[in-house]
Motif scaffolding. Structure first.
Motif, mmCIF file in Angstrom:
data_model
loop_
_atom_site.group_PDB
_atom_site.id
_atom_site.type_symbol
_atom_site.label_atom_id
_atom_site.label_comp_id
_atom_site.label_asym_id
_atom_site.label_seq_id
_atom_site.Cartn_x
_atom_site.Cartn_y
_atom_site.Cartn_z
ATOM 1 N N PRO A 82 0.827 -1.202 0.000
ATOM 2 C CA PRO A 82 0.000 0.000 0.000
ATOM 3 C C PRO A 82 0.865 1.257 0.000
ATOM 4 O O PRO A 82 2.016 1.244 0.432
ATOM 5 N N ASP A 83 0.286 2.321 -0.507
ATOM 6 C CA ASP A 83 0.980 3.602 -0.555
ATOM 7 C C ASP A 83 0.777 4.319 0.775
ATOM 8 O O ASP A 83 -0.014 5.235 0.897
ATOM 9 N N GLY A 84 1.479 3.874 1.783
ATOM 10 C CA GLY A 84 1.381 4.469 3.106
ATOM 11 C C GLY A 84 2.715 5.064 3.510
ATOM 12 O O GLY A 84 3.701 5.000 2.780
ATOM 13 N N PRO A 85 2.757 5.638 4.687
ATOM 14 C CA PRO A 85 4.016 6.218 5.155
ATOM 15 C C PRO A 85 5.070 5.153 5.424
ATOM 16 O O PRO A 85 4.754 4.033 5.815
ATOM 17 N N LEU A 104 9.263 4.810 6.977
ATOM 18 C CA LEU A 104 10.466 5.415 7.536
ATOM 19 C C LEU A 104 11.624 4.490 7.249
ATOM 20 O O LEU A 104 11.585 3.309 7.599
ATOM 21 N N GLU A 105 12.638 5.027 6.576
ATOM 22 C CA GLU A 105 13.880 4.298 6.356
ATOM 23 C C GLU A 105 15.007 5.179 6.856
ATOM 24 O O GLU A 105 15.224 6.266 6.348
ATOM 25 N N ALA A 106 15.689 4.709 7.873
ATOM 26 C CA ALA A 106 16.826 5.433 8.420
ATOM 27 C C ALA A 106 17.999 4.464 8.454
ATOM 28 O O ALA A 106 17.849 3.326 8.886
ATOM 29 N N SER A 107 19.158 4.915 7.994
ATOM 30 C CA SER A 107 20.312 4.021 7.985
ATOM 31 C C SER A 107 21.607 4.816 8.037
ATOM 32 O O SER A 107 21.639 6.004 7.728
ATOM 33 N N ASP A 108 22.634 4.126 8.446
ATOM 34 C CA ASP A 108 23.985 4.652 8.370
ATOM 35 C C ASP A 108 24.867 3.550 7.809
ATOM 36 O O ASP A 108 24.355 2.577 7.237
ATOM 37 N N ARG A 109 26.162 3.648 7.993
ATOM 38 C CA ARG A 109 27.051 2.656 7.379
ATOM 39 C C ARG A 109 26.908 1.270 7.975
ATOM 40 O O ARG A 109 27.238 0.283 7.347
ATOM 41 N N ARG A 110 26.396 1.141 9.213
ATOM 42 C CA ARG A 110 26.270 -0.162 9.859
ATOM 43 C C ARG A 110 24.830 -0.571 10.138
ATOM 44 O O ARG A 110 24.487 -1.742 10.047
ATOM 45 N N ALA A 111 23.996 0.360 10.539
ATOM 46 C CA ALA A 111 22.654 0.045 11.017
ATOM 47 C C ALA A 111 21.586 0.514 10.033
ATOM 48 O O ALA A 111 21.798 1.460 9.268
ATOM 49 N N LYS A 112 20.429 -0.175 10.093
ATOM 50 C CA LYS A 112 19.308 0.195 9.224
ATOM 51 C C LYS A 112 18.013 -0.068 9.977
ATOM 52 O O LYS A 112 17.859 -1.096 10.636
ATOM 53 N N PHE A 113 17.070 0.874 9.860
ATOM 54 C CA PHE A 113 15.767 0.774 10.501
ATOM 55 C C PHE A 113 14.715 1.055 9.434
ATOM 56 O O PHE A 113 14.788 2.077 8.751
ATOM 57 N N ILE A 114 13.747 0.144 9.286
ATOM 58 C CA ILE A 114 12.661 0.340 8.319
ATOM 59 C C ILE A 114 11.346 0.092 9.036
ATOM 60 O O ILE A 114 11.166 -0.946 9.681
ATOM 61 N N ALA A 115 10.430 1.036 8.926
ATOM 62 C CA ALA A 115 9.081 0.882 9.459
ATOM 63 C C ALA A 115 8.114 1.154 8.309
ATOM 64 O O ALA A 115 8.154 2.226 7.700
ATOM 65 N N ASP A 116 7.257 0.167 7.992
ATOM 66 C CA ASP A 116 6.294 0.323 6.916
ATOM 67 C C ASP A 116 5.053 -0.514 7.217
ATOM 68 O O ASP A 116 4.834 -0.909 8.365
ATOM 69 N N HIS A 117 4.252 -0.832 6.204
ATOM 70 C CA HIS A 117 2.998 -1.563 6.401
ATOM 71 C C HIS A 117 3.214 -2.977 6.938
ATOM 72 O O HIS A 117 2.338 -3.543 7.577
ATOM 73 N N LEU A 133 8.285 8.540 11.679
ATOM 74 C CA LEU A 133 7.917 7.427 12.548
ATOM 75 C C LEU A 133 6.523 7.643 13.141
ATOM 76 O O LEU A 133 5.731 6.702 13.208
ATOM 77 N N ASP A 134 6.200 8.868 13.529
ATOM 78 C CA ASP A 134 4.851 9.162 14.044
ATOM 79 C C ASP A 134 3.791 8.868 12.993
ATOM 80 O O ASP A 134 2.735 8.303 13.304
ATOM 81 N N ALA A 135 4.061 9.240 11.740
ATOM 82 C CA ALA A 135 3.098 8.979 10.667
ATOM 83 C C ALA A 135 2.900 7.477 10.468
ATOM 84 O O ALA A 135 1.772 6.998 10.312
ATOM 85 N N VAL A 136 3.983 6.707 10.491
ATOM 86 C CA VAL A 136 3.891 5.253 10.324
ATOM 87 C C VAL A 136 3.127 4.641 11.492
ATOM 88 O O VAL A 136 2.239 3.805 11.314
ATOM 89 N N MET A 137 3.463 5.055 12.702
ATOM 90 C CA MET A 137 2.811 4.512 13.899
ATOM 91 C C MET A 137 1.321 4.844 13.903
ATOM 92 O O MET A 137 0.494 4.008 14.250
ATOM 93 N N ASP A 138 0.962 6.073 13.531
ATOM 94 C CA ASP A 138 -0.448 6.462 13.481
ATOM 95 C C ASP A 138 -1.223 5.628 12.474
ATOM 96 O O ASP A 138 -2.375 5.279 12.695
ATOM 97 N N LYS A 139 -0.586 5.279 11.366
ATOM 98 C CA LYS A 139 -1.256 4.531 10.309
ATOM 99 C C LYS A 139 -1.392 3.036 10.634
ATOM 100 O O LYS A 139 -2.445 2.453 10.425
#
Length: 171
Positions: A65-68, A70-83, A147-153
């Motif tokens: 789905p076309d929802g919010p 969040l993709e945050a990453s650096d050289r070692r770590a990665k965080f993805i929040a989606d549907h 992250l707030d947008a993803v959590m709300d959805k």
């Protein structure tokens, strides 16, 4: 007289010695690893399962789905929040949580420095923190908003008790 060679102690078990001990901490076996095992075994039908496995992945990507997101990453770590939920990875270790497996998500911004901490809490009182180094401190506010947008959805925090307390309309 019988003499034993080596240690008589048994190997220890638990999360401190085996990351696979915690469910969801390690990722499932990838298609490439399965394909390599099939080739080693010499199966002639190894191509058919990989083709069948590739089709559902394409279908999942199309149905996203076309929802919010969040993709945050650096050289070692990665965080993805989606549907689908939340996925954490650090170096070669990864874990993923569906939305029904998550009790809470906490963020922490340091007073000094550029490391943004996101902690996923599960209902069984375990927590999984990950630190991501931002290019600048301005990214912290952007990541918090996403992250707030993803959590709300996608995240449902309502419990049956709060649903009962809602007043019902009567005429």
């Amino acid at each position: 007289m019988e003499q034993r060679i080596g240690s008589s102690s048994q190997p220890l078990e638990g999360a401190g010695f085996d990351p696979a001990f915690i469910p969801g901490l390690t990722s499932p076996v990838s298609d490439e690893a399965e394909e390599a095992r099939a080739e080693e075994a010499g199966d002639a039908d190894a191509d058919e399962p990989t083709d069948a496995a590739a089709e559902p992945e394409e279908a999942v990507e199309e149905e996203a789905p076309d929802g919010p997101v969040l993709e945050a990453s650096d050289r070692r770590a990665k965080f993805i929040a989606d549907h689908q939920g939340i996925r954490l990875s650090l170096d070669d270790q990864a874990c993923e949580f569906r939305w029904d497996e998550i009790g809470a998500v906490e963020t922490e911004t340091p007073r000094f420095g550029k490391r943004f901490t996101i902690t996923v809490h599960t209902p069984d009182r375990r927590w999984y923190p990950i630190e991501i180094e931002a290019e600048s401190r301005a990214r912290f506010a952007e990541w918090d908003e996403q992250l707030d947008a993803v959590m709300d959805k996608y995240f449902e925090d309502e419990t049956p008790e709060t649903k009962e307390e809602e007043p019902e309309e009567s005429d």
